[in-house]
Design an enzyme around this catalytic site. Structure first.
Site, PDB file in Angstrom:
ATOM      1  N   ALA A  25       0.836  -1.210   0.000  1.00 24.45           N
ATOM      2  CA  ALA A  25       0.000   0.000   0.000  1.00 24.45           C
ATOM      3  C   ALA A  25       0.870   1.260   0.000  1.00 24.45           C
ATOM      4  CB  ALA A  25      -0.917  -0.014   1.230  1.00 24.45           C
ATOM      5  N   VAL A  26       1.911   1.267   0.800  1.00 29.06           N
ATOM      6  CA  VAL A  26       2.786   2.453   0.851  1.00 29.06           C
ATOM      7  C   VAL A  26       3.435   2.656  -0.517  1.00 29.06           C
ATOM      8  CG1 VAL A  26       4.913   3.389   1.860  1.00 29.06           C
ATOM      9  CG2 VAL A  26       3.247   2.249   3.340  1.00 29.06           C
ATOM     10  N   GLY A 105       6.937  -2.435  15.491  1.00 26.56           N
ATOM     11  CA  GLY A 105       6.348  -2.282  16.819  1.00 26.56           C
ATOM     12  C   GLY A 105       7.026  -1.182  17.615  1.00 26.56           C
ATOM     13  N   SER A 108      10.768  -0.354  17.073  1.00 19.02           N
ATOM     14  CA  SER A 108      11.017   0.202  15.740  1.00 19.02           C
ATOM     15  C   SER A 108      10.593   1.662  15.675  1.00 19.02           C
ATOM     16  CB  SER A 108      10.234  -0.587  14.693  1.00 19.02           C
ATOM     17  OG  SER A 108      10.451  -1.958  14.877  1.00 19.02           O
ATOM     18  N   ILE A 130       2.265  -8.244  16.219  1.00 18.06           N
ATOM     19  CA  ILE A 130       1.136  -9.072  16.661  1.00 18.06           C
ATOM     20  C   ILE A 130       0.713  -8.717  18.087  1.00 18.06           C
ATOM     21  CG2 ILE A 130       1.753 -11.023  15.165  1.00 18.06           C
ATOM     22  CD1 ILE A 130       2.704 -12.474  17.787  1.00 18.06           C
ATOM     23  N   ASP A 131       1.546  -7.940  18.807  1.00 17.66           N
ATOM     24  CA  ASP A 131       1.293  -7.698  20.238  1.00 17.66           C
ATOM     25  C   ASP A 131       0.139  -6.718  20.510  1.00 17.66           C
ATOM     26  OD1 ASP A 131       3.498  -9.303  20.622  1.00 17.66           O
ATOM     27  OD2 ASP A 131       4.882  -7.638  20.909  1.00 17.66           O
ATOM     28  N   ARG A 175       4.607 -10.193  24.395  1.00 17.92           N
ATOM     29  CA  ARG A 175       5.664  -9.477  25.138  1.00 17.92           C
ATOM     30  C   ARG A 175       5.121  -9.020  26.478  1.00 17.92           C
ATOM     31  NH1 ARG A 175      10.558  -7.928  23.014  1.00 17.92           N
ATOM     32  NH2 ARG A 175       9.816  -8.088  20.899  1.00 17.92           N
ATOM     33  N   LYS A 215     -16.732 -27.485  38.747  1.00 16.92           N
ATOM     34  CA  LYS A 215     -18.131 -27.725  39.113  1.00 16.92           C
ATOM     35  C   LYS A 215     -18.921 -28.194  37.892  1.00 16.92           C
ATOM     36  CE  LYS A 215     -18.679 -24.005  41.603  1.00 16.92           C
ATOM     37  NZ  LYS A 215     -19.000 -22.833  42.136  1.00 16.92           N
ATOM     38  N   LYS A 217     -17.287 -28.538  34.644  1.00 13.67           N
ATOM     39  CA  LYS A 217     -16.450 -28.997  33.524  1.00 13.67           C
ATOM     40  C   LYS A 217     -15.373 -29.949  34.006  1.00 13.67           C
ATOM     41  CE  LYS A 217     -16.910 -24.460  31.524  1.00 13.67           C
ATOM     42  NZ  LYS A 217     -16.299 -23.188  31.322  1.00 13.67           N
TER      43      LYS A 217
HETATM   44  O1  F6P Z   1       6.925  -8.355  19.347  1.00 16.59           O
HETATM   45  C1  F6P Z   1       6.512  -9.479  18.652  1.00 16.59           C
HETATM   46  C2  F6P Z   1       6.977 -10.737  19.372  1.00 16.59           C
HETATM   47  O2  F6P Z   1       6.493 -11.853  18.632  1.00 16.59           O
HETATM   48  C3  F6P Z   1       6.592 -10.839  20.835  1.00 16.59           C
HETATM   49  O3  F6P Z   1       5.264 -11.229  21.018  1.00 16.59           O
HETATM   50  C4  F6P Z   1       7.607 -11.828  21.327  1.00 16.59           C
HETATM   51  O4  F6P Z   1       7.840 -11.650  22.703  1.00 16.59           O
HETATM   52  C5  F6P Z   1       8.842 -11.488  20.532  1.00 16.59           C
HETATM   53  O5  F6P Z   1       8.397 -10.804  19.376  1.00 16.59           O
HETATM   54  C6  F6P Z   1       9.670 -12.663  20.121  1.00 16.59           C
HETATM   55  O6  F6P Z   1      10.803 -12.178  19.486  1.00 16.59           O
HETATM   56  P1  F6P Z   1      11.812 -13.078  18.644  1.00 16.59           P
HETATM   57  O7  F6P Z   1      11.168 -13.387  17.325  1.00 16.59           O
HETATM   58  O8  F6P Z   1      13.017 -12.230  18.500  1.00 16.59           O
HETATM   59  O9  F6P Z   1      12.047 -14.331  19.429  1.00 16.59           O
END
Ligand code: F6P
Length: 326
Positions: A25-26, A105, A108, A130-131, A175, A215, A217
């Site tokens: 997109a960029v 993230g 960066s 993904i965090d 993380r 209870k 499950k």
């Molecule tokens: O920041 C994304 C992430 O996947 C975190 O959830 C995780 O703690 C970390 O990177 C894992 O980093 P690496 O790929 O360097 O092991």
């Protein structure tokens, strides 16, 4: 303000599904705008080592559906030094790059902030992790896909947990943030989530056991946020083994499979919107902001806010899980 005619684009830190959709997109929005695009490989490391190529519209063809990042990524230690950033700046100038778009993230964007201040370079950040831990953006690129991957895995674990009447502790990434754990727990119908944001003195494991989960499950799934501090899922499983030996316990650490796979439609759309907005922002003279989507609207979040302010987990989500896991 210096005129922009060429932008550089890079991905940095952990890869996330949807990064390719953002690069695409960029690139295409910049070309649409009449600018040239340079693809910088392996994040800031590639900027320091001059791993830079001309990008055309075709460079990003057939990438929207692919996980990972075609630009590759790295966590650059050298970029954390003044000398490293000077080399990066020199290469930027040598390649005629007037502005940078950084997809990544927390770390960066923190790098982009320092670089922008030190060298007066226009930088725009796109939240790619993904965090989901960047303040000001409802969702980061890759989060939705990772969440769906976790839910798919937990559904499978549920089959075997139920067959054996076992407690499973499933450790997920994030993380220092519990978004993946909390929301995957809700979506997969887990019995509990143990997340770093729950900072009360109450023992989350004790709470889960004392709620009397057995209870109604015979098996249960507890999603545990990864944690350097207490050892994550393994720590809780070992505690159950010693404190409640009557339970049969297993651990699954989902690990890096959470980072891979085709991006979801949600992530592709988010990345596409953010990529187009990044170029519009640069065009409008915006500098040193992260572009996010909040309440379905594009927002500009200063780097300082995006990376420094903790993004809270809505207490309502904690309540929803508690109510539904009886
Ligand atoms: O920041 C994304 C992430 O996947 C975190 O959830 C995780 O703690 C970390 O990177 C894992 O980093 P690496 O790929 O360097 O092991």
């Amino acid at each position: 303000m210096a005129k922009i005619s060429t932008i550089g684009i890079l991905t940095s830190g952990g890869d996330a599904p949807g990064m390719n959709a953002a690069i695409r997109a960029v690139t295409r929005a910049a070309i649409f705008n009449g600018w040239k695009v340079k693809g910088i490989y392996r994040g800031y490391e590639g900027l320091i080592n001059n791993e830079i190529k001309d990008f055309t519209s075709e460079s990003v063809s057939n990438t929207i559906q692919r996980g990972g990042t075609v630009l590759k990524t790295a966590r650059s230690e050298e970029f954390m030094t003044v000398e490293g950033r000077q080399k990066a700046y020199d290469n930027m100038k040598a390649n005629g790059i007037d502005a940078l778009v950084v997809i990544g993230g927390n770390g960066s964007l923190a790098g982009a902030q320092v670089f922008a201040q030190e060298h007066d370079v226009p930088c725009i950040g796109l939240p790619g992790t993904i965090d989901n831990d960047l303040y000001g953006a409802d969702s980061t690129i890759g989060y939705d896909t990772a969440l769906n991957t976790i839910v798919e895995c937990v559904d499978k674990i549920r089959d075997t947990a139920t067959s054996h009447d076992r407690i499973f502790f499933v450790e997920v990434m994030g993380r220092d943030a519990g978004f993946l754990a909390q929301n995957s727990a809700i979506a997969a119908g887990a019995e509990a989530a143990i997340i770093p944001e729950d900072q009360t003195d109450v023992d989350q494991l004790g709470q889960f056991i004392s709620r009397g989960f057995r209870k109604s499950k015979n098996s249960s799934i507890v999603i545990v946020s990864e944690s350097k501090k207490d050892g994550g899922a393994m720590y809780y499983a070992n505690r159950v083994r010693t404190e409640y030996p009557e339970y049969d316990v297993r651990v699954t650490i989902l690990g890096h499979l959470q980072r891979g796979g085709k991006p979801s439609a949600f992530d592709r759309i988010l990345a596409s919107r953010l990529g187009v907005a990044a170029i519009e922002a640069l065009n409008e003279g915006q500098r040193n902001v992260m572009i996010g989507v909040s309440n379905d609207k594009i927002v500009y979040v200063p780097f300082s806010k995006a990376i420094k302010i903790d993004k809270p987990i809505d207490k309502e989500l904690i309540n929803v899980l508690n109510v539904l896991s009886i």
